[in-house]
Structure formats: structure tokens, C-alpha cells
Design a protein around this motif. Structure first.
Motif, short mmCIF file in Angstrom:
data_model
loop_
_atom_site.label_atom_id
_atom_site.label_comp_id
_atom_site.label_asym_id
_atom_site.label_seq_id
_atom_site.Cartn_x
_atom_site.Cartn_y
_atom_site.Cartn_z
N UNK A 23 -2.13 -10.38 -8.59
CA UNK A 23 -1.92 -9.77 -10.30
C UNK A 23 -2.65 -8.13 -10.62
N UNK A 24 -3.16 -7.95 -9.66
CA UNK A 24 -3.61 -6.93 -9.46
C UNK A 24 -3.94 -5.54 -8.95
N UNK A 25 -4.00 -4.17 -8.59
CA UNK A 25 -3.91 -2.99 -8.03
C UNK A 25 -4.77 -2.96 -7.92
N UNK A 26 -5.07 -1.09 -7.30
CA UNK A 26 -6.32 -0.58 -6.83
C UNK A 26 -5.59 0.98 -6.62
N UNK A 27 -7.13 2.31 -7.55
CA UNK A 27 -5.83 3.36 -7.34
C UNK A 27 -7.43 4.47 -6.36
N UNK A 28 -7.97 4.40 -5.25
CA UNK A 28 -8.19 5.71 -4.46
C UNK A 28 -7.76 6.66 -4.68
N UNK A 30 1.41 -1.42 0.32
CA UNK A 30 0.13 0.04 0.17
C UNK A 30 1.20 1.45 -0.39
N UNK A 31 0.81 2.72 -0.89
CA UNK A 31 1.23 3.81 -0.93
C UNK A 31 -0.13 4.66 -1.05
N UNK A 32 1.23 6.05 -0.15
CA UNK A 32 -0.43 6.89 -0.03
C UNK A 32 0.40 8.19 -0.67
N UNK A 33 -0.01 8.74 -1.59
CA UNK A 33 0.57 10.50 -1.02
C UNK A 33 -0.96 11.46 -1.58
N UNK A 34 -0.94 11.69 -0.93
CA UNK A 34 -2.15 13.04 -0.13
C UNK A 34 -3.40 12.81 -0.82
N UNK A 35 -4.27 12.22 -1.35
CA UNK A 35 -5.91 12.12 -1.55
C UNK A 35 -5.23 10.64 -2.28
#
Lengths: 110, 115
Positions: free
Chosen positions: A70-75, A55-60
């Protein structure tokens, strides 16, 4: 062949809501990246997550990576009208050679 | 700031013409890319270069060639333009980094129309 496939293809939400986009890929990777493209322009890098990160965060922005699936999500939290754009995931299998998916078109309405 | 500059924003060429698309980056990046973008198909890699004079075919190299004589410049050549090469062309560059920090920087794109 296309490495990443985004889901959904299009997403329409109200300002202030959260937007979630998903990306699936086919082979092992060094890292996965998310980019944004405003209409008819070049792409801008948003965030990179390495294969050993979950997991990684950057601002919002919050990105998750599940290498077993083999999957990723962007919130994107608390979306704004200015977030309206196309979003692409890109995978780097080796040496920086990036393979992009087909993208998610996000529309944030006032 | 990294800058990737494509020589033209809009280009109109005739079928059969030889077309050159130029891309220059100013950050000494090893990697440079040419993609084409079509509605519903996302970005598809045409060619990738990881060093001067070194190149690797991408997913759709047919009808295209590339040249990288200097580190900062990567040219895409359409040997004989056809109408199915009408598209948005995007150039990008990135640093080769053993820590996998391979963020790419994109030019503004060239919208090519072949008539």
C-alpha cells in the motif's frame, strides 16, 4: 480520515538532482494519482497509476505502485528550480472520490 | 481544456454570516468535490457529488452544506461562518470512468477569512 500520507514532509535538493517522494495509504484502491500545487494555487494533475500497474513514466516523472505494501513513490529526475512546489498523492477507492494526503514540499535550489 | 471556475479568489466574511462559495465546470463531469486546505493538514474532503442532486459527506462536513441543482455547478454553503472555517477552499471535478481514469481538475481556490 486521511488516506494518503506523504514522506518526507519537506525536501530540499540542488538543481539537477533527483527527488523522490513516497506515499502510503490504508485501504484498497482503483488508482493512485499525483498532483502538484504551486504556492497558493489550485492543484494540477501529474500522473495516474491504476491498481493493476506497477510502474508508469511521463517525461521526467516516474511513479511506482506496490499494492501489497500500500505504497507509491514519485521520482522526479533532473530537477529544475521550476519543480519547486508541493506534491500530493491522492487515492481513488471507488467512483472517483479522491482522498488526499498531507503533501511533500519540494524546494529545488539553483 | 477543462475549466473549473470558483467565483472568488479572496473573500472576507463576518462571524455568523451565511457564505456561498460557487464552482462551475465546463466539461460535463459527473463528479464534483469541495476540499479545504490548511497548513500541515493537506486537503480534506468536505463533500462529494457524483450526480445532480446527489451528494456524499466527506471527512469534515460539519458546519457545511452543498447544493448541486445543475450538473455544471456545485455550491458550498457555510450556514453560519465561524473563525475556524478560515481556510483555502478548493473545488474540483472529474469524469466518472469505469476504466478508473478519474483525473481531477481543480479551480484556483478561494481563500476565505472569517473575522
Amino acid at each position: 480520515s486521511q488516506q494518503g500520507e506523504e514522506d518526507p514532509q519537506a525536501l530540499s535538493i540542488q538543481e539537477g538532482e533527483n527527488a523522490t517522494m513516497n506515499c502510503s495509504y490504508k485501504t484498497s484502491i482503483n488508482n493512485l494519482q499525483w498532483y502538484r500545487q504551486n504556492s497558493g494555487r489550485g492543484l494540477v494533475h501529474l500522473i495516474l497509476i491504476r491498481s493493476n500497474e506497477r510502474e508508469k513514466h511521463s517525461g521526467r516523472l516516474r511513479v511506482t505502485l506496490d499494492t501489497s505494501k500500500k505504497s507509491s513513490s514519485l521520482l522526479i529526475t533532473a530537477s529544475r528550480a521550476a519543480d519547486t512546489a508541493s506534491y500530493f498523492c491522492a487515492t481513488d477507492a471507488y467512483g472517483g472520490k479522491l482522498t488526499f494526503g498531507t503533501g511533500t514540499q519540494l524546494k529545488v535550489e539553483l | 481544456d477543462v475549466k473549473v471556475t470558483q467565483s472568488s479568489r479572496y473573500l472576507v466574511k463576518r462571524t455568523g454570516e451565511k457564505v456561498f462559495l460557487e464552482c462551475v465546470q465546463d466539461m460535463d463531469h459527473e463528479n464534483m468535490f469541495w476540499y479545504r486546505q490548511d497548513p500541515g493538514l493537506g486537503l480534506r474532503l468536505i463533500y462529494f457529488s457524483y450526480d445532480v442532486k446527489m451528494k456524499e459527506k466527506g471527512d469534515i462536513p460539519e458546519g457545511y452544506s452543498v447544493s448541486r441543482e445543475k450538473k455544471e455547478r456545485f455550491s458550498l454553503i457555510l450556514e453560519s461562518a465561524s473563525t475556524n472555517q478560515t481556510s483555502m477552499y478548493l473545488c474540483a471535478s472529474s469524469l466518472w470512468d469505469s476504466l478508473a481514469n478519474t483525473e481531477a481538475f481543480f479551480g484556483q481556490g478561494t481563500r476565505l477569512t472569517v473575522v
